[in-house]
Design an enzyme around this catalytic site. Structure first.
Site, PDB file in Angstrom:
ATOM      1  CB  SER A 252      -0.958  -0.043   1.198  1.00 14.86           C
ATOM      2  OG  SER A 252      -1.878   1.020   1.164  1.00 14.86           O
TER       3      SER A 252
ATOM      4  CG  ASP B 121      -6.586  -1.346  -3.980  1.00 12.71           C
ATOM      5  OD1 ASP B 121      -7.217  -0.781  -3.060  1.00 12.71           O
ATOM      6  OD2 ASP B 121      -5.394  -1.668  -3.894  1.00 12.71           O
TER       7      ASP B 121
ATOM      8  CG  HIS C 126      -5.531  -2.011  -0.165  1.00 13.06           C
ATOM      9  ND1 HIS C 126      -4.877  -1.370  -1.192  1.00 13.06           N
ATOM     10  CD2 HIS C 126      -4.891  -1.623   0.972  1.00 13.06           C
ATOM     11  CE1 HIS C 126      -3.903  -0.621  -0.709  1.00 13.06           C
ATOM     12  NE2 HIS C 126      -3.896  -0.752   0.597  1.00 13.06           N
TER      13      HIS C 126
END
Length: 466
Positions: free
Chosen positions: A166, A415, A443
């Site tokens: 991320s 996502d 995610h």
């Protein structure tokens, strides 16, 4: 200017964890401001981990394994303990020594909170301090630590690998842009940030992804269309304009309830949000108020004030260079959409929606957090200064990425946080990158579905183009 080398302050004796990992705790000292390395320093904490082996004959000298640095998501969240990371299962067998470095301001590394910021000074001093906690500085910290750890290594082992999840992927792109000489290879999961799209353009895309996940939620739980609105009406009735008091001092408002949609971006998030709604409805049906257990659960659910970097620097992490400011872009973009009328100052309330549902928000930060989250009450002016600031240093060098020579292996998901289309565009601008893309993982897949992610990335690394 010569690169800064971190000072190793202390290193613990290795200890065994779960019978499989040999872990060390390390403390480093680095400059607060790498452009002015002399006056003030901060301490960074890390844990290293190697696979535990008990050889028949102990080696006569220390083994120098190649390092793999884990770059955590966030911004503002500390790294997991080695035994809690899926990397320990897959990467230690590859011969790496893993390094879990708490990024500055997180975990044990000069952690940021409202009370620690009070020691810095007033709002302007706090804002100036926090400007040193973005990805550009995190890369400088990482390089300083790498140079410290590998100072006695032969040249072929001085570079290290990175694994960015991320926001850790965003940081990886910054690393590849400005310090590629320190990198052997990079893995990225859910973290291919747009190189030249600011907060407003980013949220225009991610709000649409959020709308799609709301549709998924209400298709699965159609009864919640009415239930969520009735709960919202009760919050307005019980809490008035300020909101329902929460156990730790914050306030539950309709807007803050809607932010539990952050969960929609993770596996199981739709069911978790539904569980909150069941519990809140049960409280109201039985008592006419929300129980302390429920309110505490909702308050502890979010990270807006327990990890204030997340709130204060979330929009700035999309500000890719000079001239770009956040200015509460998420609130402006959301308020322009019919699905998020509750962000408007003149919203008439749930009854005004008719048969339409209330839409939950996603990974967006809003100024109302500063009035509803107790750990942010004192940071309102600081947050506003950061929101208006547009003198940010560049985060990416597209020209350098276009001639990149470091192997990069990345996963793109279905996502809600990092728009897949923007990720594809970024990937097209990084020379030599290899991509694994899927529409069935979300995610959080590195944590929830590592068996479906890490082996795919390793195949990209080990295979060849046919």
């Amino acid at each position: 200017m010569a690169p800064v080398v971190a000072r190793l302050v202390s290193e613990s004796k290795p200890y065994l964890v779960t019978g499989k990992l040999l872990v060390k705790e390390l403390w480093f000292e680095v400059p607060l401001d790498h452009s002015d390395p002399k006056p003030e320093t901060i301490k960074l904490f890390a844990r290293s981990a190697v696979k535990y082996e008990r050889p028949i004959v102990e080696p006569s000298e220390a083994i120098q394994r190649p390092y793999l640095l884990f770059l955590q998501g966030g911004p503002g969240l500390g790294t997991p303990a080695p035994q809690d990371s899926p990397l320990s299962k897959y990467m230690l067998d590859r011969g790496y020594e893993l390094l879990f470095l708490d990024q500055r301001g997180t975990g044990f590394s000069a952690p940021i909170s409202d009370n620690t910021l009070q020691r810095i000074g007033g709002p302007q001093e706090q804002a100036d301090y926090l400007k040193l906690f973005r990805a550009d500085t995190l890369v400088k910290d990482s390089e300083a630590v790498r140079l410290c750890l590998t100072k006695d290594y032969p040249p072929e082992k001085k570079k290290w690998s990175t694994f960015g999840q991320s926001f850790g992927g965003f940081t990886t792109l910054t690393y590849l842009s400005f310090a590629p000489e320190g990198l052997r290879e990079c893995f990225i999961t859910g973290g291919l940030a747009p190189l030249d799209k600011g907060p407003e353009e980013t949220y225009q895309a991610t709000f649409q992804r959020c709308i799609d996940r709301n549709h998924d939620y209400y298709r699965k739980f159609p009864q919640d269309v009415a239930t969520v609105k009735s709960i919202a009406e009760k919050i307005r009735e019980l809490g008035g304009e300020k909101g329902v008091p929460l156990p730790a001092g914050g306030f539950l408002t309709v807007a803050r309830l809607m932010t539990v949609g952050l969960q929609f971006g993770a596996h199981g998030g739709v069911d978790r949000v539904h569980n909150y709604i069941i519990r809140m409805k049960a409280d109201l049906d039985q008592y006419g108020v929300f129980t302390r257990y429920t309110l505490n659960m909702l308050e502890q659910e979010n990270i807006w004030d327990t990890a204030p970097i997340y709130t204060l620097l979330h929009e700035p992490c999309w500000c890719y260079g000079p001239g770009v400011a956040g200015r509460w872009a998420a609130e402006r973009v959301g308020a322009s959409l019919e699905e998020f009328q509750w962000l408007r100052k003149d919203w008439a309330g749930p009854a005004s929606l008719g048969e339409k549902p209330l839409y939950f928000s996603g990974e967006m930060t809003y100024p109302f957090y500063l009035d509803t989250c107790s750990g942010l009450f004192k940071l309102k002016e600081t947050a506003q200064i950061l929101a208006e600031f547009d003198g940010w240093a560049p985060l990416y060098d597209a020209e350098q990425l276009g001639k990149n020579e470091v192997p990069v292996y990345a996963a793109i998901y279905n996502d809600m946080y990092v728009d897949p289309e923007m990720s594809r565009n970024t990937a097209s601008r990084i020379k030599g990158i290899k991509i694994f893309e899927t529409n069935v993982l979300y995610h959080s897949a590195l944590r929830t579905n590592p068996d479906e992610v890490i082996p795919q990335l390793l195949r990209l690394r080990d295979d060849t183009i046919d």
